[in-house]
Scaffold this active site. Sequence first.
Site, PDB file in Angstrom:
ATOM      1  CB  SER A 141      -0.869   0.015   1.267  1.00  0.00           C
ATOM      2  OG  SER A 141      -1.543   1.244   1.395  1.00  0.00           O
ATOM      3  CE1 TYR A 154      -4.491  -2.322   5.584  1.00  0.00           C
ATOM      4  CE2 TYR A 154      -3.742  -0.068   5.220  1.00  0.00           C
ATOM      5  CZ  TYR A 154      -4.186  -1.274   4.720  1.00  0.00           C
ATOM      6  OH  TYR A 154      -4.350  -1.444   3.361  1.00  0.00           O
ATOM      7  CE  LYS A 158      -1.860  -4.129   3.474  1.00  0.00           C
ATOM      8  NZ  LYS A 158      -2.063  -5.088   2.376  1.00  0.00           N
TER       9      LYS A 158
HETATM   10  N1  LIG Z   1      -8.785  -0.380  -1.133  1.00  0.00           N
HETATM   11  C1  LIG Z   1      -7.710   0.352  -0.887  1.00  0.00           C
HETATM   12  O1  LIG Z   1      -7.768   1.591  -0.859  1.00  0.00           O
HETATM   13  C2  LIG Z   1      -6.402  -0.305  -0.665  1.00  0.00           C
HETATM   14  C3  LIG Z   1      -6.277  -1.644  -0.414  1.00  0.00           C
HETATM   15  N2  LIG Z   1      -5.029  -2.173  -0.212  1.00  0.00           N
HETATM   16  C4  LIG Z   1      -4.875  -3.591   0.061  1.00  0.00           C
HETATM   17  O2  LIG Z   1      -5.477  -4.330  -0.977  1.00  0.00           O
HETATM   18  C5  LIG Z   1      -5.814  -5.615  -0.498  1.00  0.00           C
HETATM   19  C6  LIG Z   1      -7.204  -5.965  -0.976  1.00  0.00           C
HETATM   20  O3  LIG Z   1      -8.127  -5.103  -0.349  1.00  0.00           O
HETATM   21  P1  LIG Z   1      -9.441  -4.546  -1.069  1.00  0.00           P
HETATM   22  O4  LIG Z   1      -9.667  -5.228  -2.336  1.00  0.00           O
HETATM   23  O5  LIG Z   1      -9.362  -3.090  -1.041  1.00  0.00           O
HETATM   24  O6  LIG Z   1     -10.541  -4.945   0.009  1.00  0.00           O
HETATM   25  P2  LIG Z   1     -11.732  -5.991  -0.024  1.00  0.00           P
HETATM   26  O7  LIG Z   1     -12.285  -5.990   1.360  1.00  0.00           O
HETATM   27  O8  LIG Z   1     -12.650  -5.715  -1.156  1.00  0.00           O
HETATM   28  O9  LIG Z   1     -11.006  -7.376  -0.338  1.00  0.00           O
HETATM   29  C7  LIG Z   1     -10.285  -8.081   0.614  1.00  0.00           C
HETATM   30  C8  LIG Z   1     -10.516  -9.557   0.356  1.00  0.00           C
HETATM   31  O10 LIG Z   1      -9.720 -10.292   1.296  1.00  0.00           O
HETATM   32  C9  LIG Z   1     -10.538 -11.282   1.903  1.00  0.00           C
HETATM   33  N3  LIG Z   1     -10.039 -11.553   3.242  1.00  0.00           N
HETATM   34  C10 LIG Z   1      -9.996 -10.705   4.296  1.00  0.00           C
HETATM   35  N4  LIG Z   1      -9.508 -11.322   5.367  1.00  0.00           N
HETATM   36  C11 LIG Z   1      -9.230 -12.588   4.992  1.00  0.00           C
HETATM   37  C12 LIG Z   1      -8.698 -13.704   5.663  1.00  0.00           C
HETATM   38  N5  LIG Z   1      -8.358 -13.652   6.967  1.00  0.00           N
HETATM   39  N6  LIG Z   1      -8.526 -14.844   4.981  1.00  0.00           N
HETATM   40  C13 LIG Z   1      -8.891 -14.931   3.680  1.00  0.00           C
HETATM   41  N7  LIG Z   1      -9.411 -13.903   2.983  1.00  0.00           N
HETATM   42  C14 LIG Z   1      -9.564 -12.749   3.636  1.00  0.00           C
HETATM   43  C15 LIG Z   1     -11.930 -10.672   1.925  1.00  0.00           C
HETATM   44  O11 LIG Z   1     -12.944 -11.654   2.070  1.00  0.00           O
HETATM   45  C16 LIG Z   1     -11.971  -9.950   0.594  1.00  0.00           C
HETATM   46  O12 LIG Z   1     -12.443 -10.774  -0.453  1.00  0.00           O
HETATM   47  C17 LIG Z   1      -5.641  -5.566   1.018  1.00  0.00           C
HETATM   48  O13 LIG Z   1      -4.431  -6.196   1.357  1.00  0.00           O
HETATM   49  C18 LIG Z   1      -5.546  -4.086   1.303  1.00  0.00           C
HETATM   50  O14 LIG Z   1      -4.786  -3.808   2.444  1.00  0.00           O
HETATM   51  C19 LIG Z   1      -3.905  -1.437  -0.264  1.00  0.00           C
HETATM   52  C20 LIG Z   1      -3.994  -0.110  -0.515  1.00  0.00           C
HETATM   53  C21 LIG Z   1      -5.228   0.554  -0.725  1.00  0.00           C
HETATM   54  C1  LIG Z   2      -8.432   1.050   3.512  1.00  0.00           C
HETATM   55  C2  LIG Z   2      -7.898   2.395   3.175  1.00  0.00           C
HETATM   56  O1  LIG Z   2      -8.857   3.187   2.548  1.00  0.00           O
HETATM   57  C3  LIG Z   2      -6.764   2.313   2.240  1.00  0.00           C
HETATM   58  O2  LIG Z   2      -5.896   1.302   2.640  1.00  0.00           O
HETATM   59  C4  LIG Z   2      -4.708   1.618   2.225  1.00  0.00           C
HETATM   60  O3  LIG Z   2      -3.774   0.879   2.297  1.00  0.00           O
HETATM   61  C5  LIG Z   2      -4.687   2.987   1.644  1.00  0.00           C
HETATM   62  O4  LIG Z   2      -3.646   3.704   2.113  1.00  0.00           O
HETATM   63  C6  LIG Z   2      -5.967   3.560   2.075  1.00  0.00           C
HETATM   64  O5  LIG Z   2      -5.800   4.234   3.298  1.00  0.00           O
END
Ligand SMILES: NC(=O)C1=CN([C@@H]2O[C@H](COP(=O)(O)OP(=O)(O)OC[C@H]3O[C@@H](n4cnc5c(N)ncnc54)[C@H](O)[C@@H]3O)[C@@H](O)[C@H]2O)C=CC1
Ligand SMILES: C[C@H](O)[C@@H]1OC(=O)[C@H](O)[C@@H]1O
Length: 251
Positions: A141, A154, A158
């Site tokens: 991230s 968090y 990351k």
């Molecule tokens: N959305 C954002 O702004 C950002 C997201 N990220 C990272 O991207 C990655 C994906 O997140 P998003 O797609 O945004 O969120 P999201 O909530 O849509 O997807 C996360 C997925 O991981 C699964 N998950 C969560 N905990 C779990 C566990 N213990 N075991 C198995 N599966 C699990 C969830 O069921 C979900 O399908 C994360 O690592 C997050 O930290 C990084 C930077 C920014």
């Molecule tokens: C979940 C937040 O919106 C998201 O997670 C990250 O890793 C980004 O920096 C944003 O803060």
Amino acid sequence: MNLLAGQTVLVTGGASGIGRAIALGAARAGADVAVFDKDPAQALVAQIEALGRKALTVTGDVAEPGEAERFVREAVIALGRVDVFVSNAGICPFHSFLDMPAEVFERTARVNLHGAFHMVQAAANAMVAGGRGGSIIAVSSISALVGGEFQTHYTPTKAGVHSLMQSAAIALGRHGIRCNSVLPGTILTDINKDDLADEGKRARMAARVPLGRLGEPDDLVGPTLFLASDMARYVTGAALLVDGGAFVNLQ
Ligand SMILES: NC(=O)C1=CN([C@@H]2O[C@H](COP(=O)(O)OP(=O)(O)OC[C@H]3O[C@@H](n4cnc5c(N)ncnc54)[C@H](O)[C@@H]3O)[C@@H](O)[C@H]2O)C=CC1
Ligand SMILES: C[C@H](O)[C@@H]1OC(=O)[C@H](O)[C@@H]1O
């Protein structure tokens, strides 16, 4: 372009958001795909199969020791090999620092960092056994580089994932396995739906982005597939910001 023709791609957290977009993008690029998630991903499997690719959904918790080996084993049985591994599953339960319950910190670390470590290790072992090298991409991230008032539990995870890819790149280079991370900015997914329901905060976050909008899961597909593919054959230990320019926008 069939960037990943004949390859097998494994994605954790592939049932929604960024992971789901990457899984579908990989299938469109010619790969068979296995996803691991706490939620089943049957609809995604059907979409991938409709593209003429094989797909597998495995349900479990990345924080549970042993689940990583099970996922990789089941993927190899079903799809035959592991070429690309995307460690993406993560949580971000926004919370203030001074009263952060220990269990919120512990769970966030277990899912985001410990989960990534075990998954990447299991994938790397399968790649070494396969003898064909491979590509590992961790979804870190922008928060590996900057802080967040309600993300004190968090952001260190990351930064840890980013660091894991750097060290793994050294440990695995001799096996032809490349390890890189993508660093998304603010991407509209379920993880921040509640946080960004605050219109003021959402507008502030968007205003910080030189490209003029918050990100979408599909914005991560190109950068991830590039790192996965042979186009990035001499890229390892790198971190690619995918944030519309938010990080560099100081004033
Ligand atoms: N959305 C954002 O702004 C950002 C997201 N990220 C990272 O991207 C990655 C994906 O997140 P998003 O797609 O945004 O969120 P999201 O909530 O849509 O997807 C996360 C997925 O991981 C699964 N998950 C969560 N905990 C779990 C566990 N213990 N075991 C198995 N599966 C699990 C969830 O069921 C979900 O399908 C994360 O690592 C997050 O930290 C990084 C930077 C920014
Ligand atoms: C979940 C937040 O919106 C998201 O997670 C990250 O890793 C980004 O920096 C944003 O803060």
